[in-house]
Scaffold this active site. Structure first.
Site, PDB file in Angstrom:
ATOM      1  N   GLU A   1       0.827  -1.218   0.000  1.00  0.00           N
ATOM      2  CA  GLU A   1       0.000   0.000   0.000  1.00  0.00           C
ATOM      3  C   GLU A   1       0.856   1.262   0.000  1.00  0.00           C
ATOM      4  O   GLU A   1       0.768   2.105   0.909  1.00  0.00           O
ATOM      5  CB  GLU A   1      -0.958  -0.015   1.197  1.00  0.00           C
TER       6      GLU A   1
ATOM      7  N   GLU B   1      -5.163  -8.271  -1.368  1.00  0.00           N
ATOM      8  CA  GLU B   1      -5.959  -8.277  -0.136  1.00  0.00           C
ATOM      9  C   GLU B   1      -7.425  -8.005  -0.433  1.00  0.00           C
ATOM     10  O   GLU B   1      -7.771  -7.090  -1.176  1.00  0.00           O
ATOM     11  CB  GLU B   1      -5.478  -7.203   0.845  1.00  0.00           C
TER      12      GLU B   1
HETATM   13  C1  BG6 Z   1      -4.418  -3.222   4.609  1.00  0.00           C
HETATM   14  C2  BG6 Z   1      -3.060  -3.646   5.079  1.00  0.00           C
HETATM   15  O1  BG6 Z   1      -4.475  -1.846   4.742  1.00  0.00           O
HETATM   16  O2  BG6 Z   1      -5.542  -3.607   5.312  1.00  0.00           O
HETATM   17  C3  BG6 Z   1      -3.059  -4.815   6.038  1.00  0.00           C
HETATM   18  O3  BG6 Z   1      -2.191  -3.910   4.012  1.00  0.00           O
HETATM   19  C4  BG6 Z   1      -4.223  -4.673   6.974  1.00  0.00           C
HETATM   20  O4  BG6 Z   1      -1.824  -4.842   6.689  1.00  0.00           O
HETATM   21  C5  BG6 Z   1      -5.517  -4.718   6.188  1.00  0.00           C
HETATM   22  O5  BG6 Z   1      -4.241  -5.602   8.007  1.00  0.00           O
HETATM   23  C6  BG6 Z   1      -6.766  -4.644   7.041  1.00  0.00           C
HETATM   24  O6  BG6 Z   1      -6.706  -3.536   7.901  1.00  0.00           O
HETATM   25  P1  BG6 Z   1      -6.909  -3.701   9.462  1.00  0.00           P
HETATM   26  O7  BG6 Z   1      -6.668  -2.365  10.041  1.00  0.00           O
HETATM   27  O8  BG6 Z   1      -8.300  -4.186   9.642  1.00  0.00           O
HETATM   28  O9  BG6 Z   1      -5.919  -4.720   9.898  1.00  0.00           O
END
Ligand code: BG6
Length: 511
Positions: free
Chosen positions: A203, A402
């Site tokens: 990101e 993701e």
């Molecule tokens: C993304 C990141 O922003 O979202 C991850 O690359 C992160 O590292 C994921 O865990 C989900 O966000 P969060 O804050 O729910 O863990």
């Protein structure tokens, strides 16, 4: 019968189904194996509730508007006062064999993970790499292959070595760019043949909103000698340095291992206009540019035209070294990856200077979409839209780095949970992914975020669970750490077995 069903899938043969993680959210063992401290070791638990109650939580020791630097100093002096879950992770450093076997049992073809830079170079810029750290990842990659998975590896996922942050202000300095290039080259040399897919920075666009997390930026106003500190000029200088570092890694990867492929990772912010007013649509355009900027440079090898006005009107003058533009041109990625969680609503903010929000959670609610407990909209159709936008823009293969659903799970004594909400989320997003592929978008893999419960990036909670595999640990780090299979474990297994043809939720076999 079975064969006919399988042919119905839009997913190509060899599609890389799997899951995604990051070293700082799973490994733990923050001071074992010769690892040096990283920025993620200085990120406290900060739940939604704590956010609302701030500043009560630590105002007896620090002013409520304490800077990151002041907090880090206090964490060093009084570690007992702080809950720093990323130091603990879920202990993957010791449990990786069992955890990867569970991923293999679900039929994963890919495991996205990251290397902790400070495990390889404890200070980020040491003369020699740490053999114990290198050997650890050798073992993890071997275990991935043993379980039928390709590792897809991010070089830096929110964990700049602390030494580079404290001495050089992270990627504000070219020293960190050079250190990253060396670290990347060390990984490519060592893992040549074992790792086919690499990503540079997780990101990368978060440098603007979270410069400490994303880029190790920790200095304060006055310390940098740069009058633009904290302003757009400083942020985009850091972004430039990091984009150059990314391009240098791409070039090195191609030189060292021509068989490997290397991509980027953009937190894709897909925006809708709040109304049919052209002004709101204009704001969507501004926000889009603000987001696309990073992947445009990484995929097209040059600064896009639209930033020139924004830079001019905000006093941004990027300092470049002679080679930079050439490096950006030569260092274009082989494939694009994104994280996709939600969509955003945009309202016009006025001219003449576009004012992008950069916010990670939509400030304006979309009345047409449900939301998670953390206020993240659930928008599977937005997923199809964003995939089309990306492919239309770059015509490069796409990997979903993701996509996932964080929720409060009620786990029983075996770590089981009938997480039908997670199954629904997965089903709906895979359906739309299939639609995007039918639209002609070239997607070669899908990594569910957090196939195993892990520490949240944004809040450092364990309570926000993403996994198909549960982990018996709470926000305080209490629990046995035991792994369990949720209902979604069996659903994803079935989905993968059918290569995405069988998405039905009523014939889940739970063994
Ligand atoms: C993304 C990141 O922003 O979202 C991850 O690359 C992160 O590292 C994921 O865990 C989900 O966000 P969060 O804050 O729910 O863990």
């Amino acid at each position: 019968m079975t064969e006919k069903k399988y042919k119905a899938t839009p997913f190509p043969d060899g599609f890389l189904w799997g899951g995604s993680t990051a070293a700082n959210q799973i490994e733990g063992a923050w001071n074992e194996g010769g690892r040096g401290p990283a920025t993620s070791d200085f990120v406290r638990l900060f739940t939604k509730k704590m956010r609302e109650e701030e500043p009560k939580e630590y105002d007896s020791r620090l002013p409520h508007n304490a800077s990151t630097k002041e907090m880090v100093a206090d964490m060093k002096e009084h570690p007992e006062n702080w809950n720093l879950p990323k130091r603990r992770g879920i202990d993957f450093y010791h449990t990786y064999k069992d955890d990867l076997a569970l991923m293999g049992e679900m039929g994963f073809k890919v495991f996205r993970m990251s290397i902790s830079w400070s495990r390889i170079f404890p200070n980020g810029d040491d003369a020699q790499p740490n053999e114990e750290g290198l050997a650890f990842y050798d073992a993890v990659f071997d275990e991935c292959h043993k379980n039928g998975m390709e590792p897809l590896v991010t070089l830096c996922h929110f964990d700049t070595p602390m030494h580079l942050a404290e001495e050089y202000d992270g990627f504000a300095s070219r020293h960190t760019v050079d250190a990253f290039e060396r670290y990347a080259a060390t990984c490519f040399e060592r893992y040549k043949g074992k790792v086919k897919y690499w990503l540079t920075f997780n990101e990368i666009n978060n440098v603007i909103t979270n410069p400490f997390t994303c880029s190790g930026v920790i200095f304060e106003q006055g310390e940098t000698g740069n009058p633009y500190y904290g302003k757009w000029a400083y942020k985009y200088q850091v972004a430039h340095n990091q984009l150059v570092a990314s391009a240098k890694a791409v070039i090195k990867c191609h030189e060292i291992d021509p068989d490997a492929k290397i991509g980027n990772m953009l937190c894709r912010l897909e925006n809708y206009a709040e109304s049919s007013k052209p002004e709101d649509q204009l704001q969507v355009l501004f926000e889009d540019h603000f987001n696309w900027f990073f992947s445009d440079v990484q995929a097209q090898g040059e600064y896009p035209y639209y930033m020139a006005r924004f830079f001019r009107e905000n006093g941004v003058e990027i300092e470049m070294e002679n080679e930079d533009l050439d490096v950006l041109k030569r260092g274009v990625i082989d494939f694009v990856t994104i994280s996709y969680y939600m969509t955003y609503i945009m309202r016009y903010k006025g001219e003449p200077v576009p004012k992008p929000s950069g916010s990670l959670v939509s400030q304006i609610k979309n009345p047409n979409l449900p939301m998670s407990d953390w206020g993240w909209t659930i928008d599977p159709i937005g997923f199809r839209i964003t995939l089309n936008h990306i492919y239309d823009r770059y015509h490069l293969p796409i990997f979903i780095s993701e996509n996932g659903y964080g929720a409060v799970d009620e786990l029983d004594e075996n770590g089981y949970c009938a997480d039908d909400y997670r199954i629904e989320y997965l089903k709906a997003h895979v359906e739309q992914l299939g639609e995007a592929i039918k639209d002609g978008v070239d997607v070669f893999g899908y990594g569910w975020w957090g196939p195993i419960d892990l520490v949240s990036s944004g809040t450092s909670e364990m309570t926000k669970r993403y996994g198909f595999i549960s982990v018996d640990l709470d926000d305080e780090g209490k629990g046995t750490g035991r792994r369990g299979k949720k209902k979604s474990f069996f659903y994803y297994k079935k989905l993968i077995e059918s290569n995405g043809a069988d998405l039905s939720t009523d014939n889940i076999v739970e063994e």
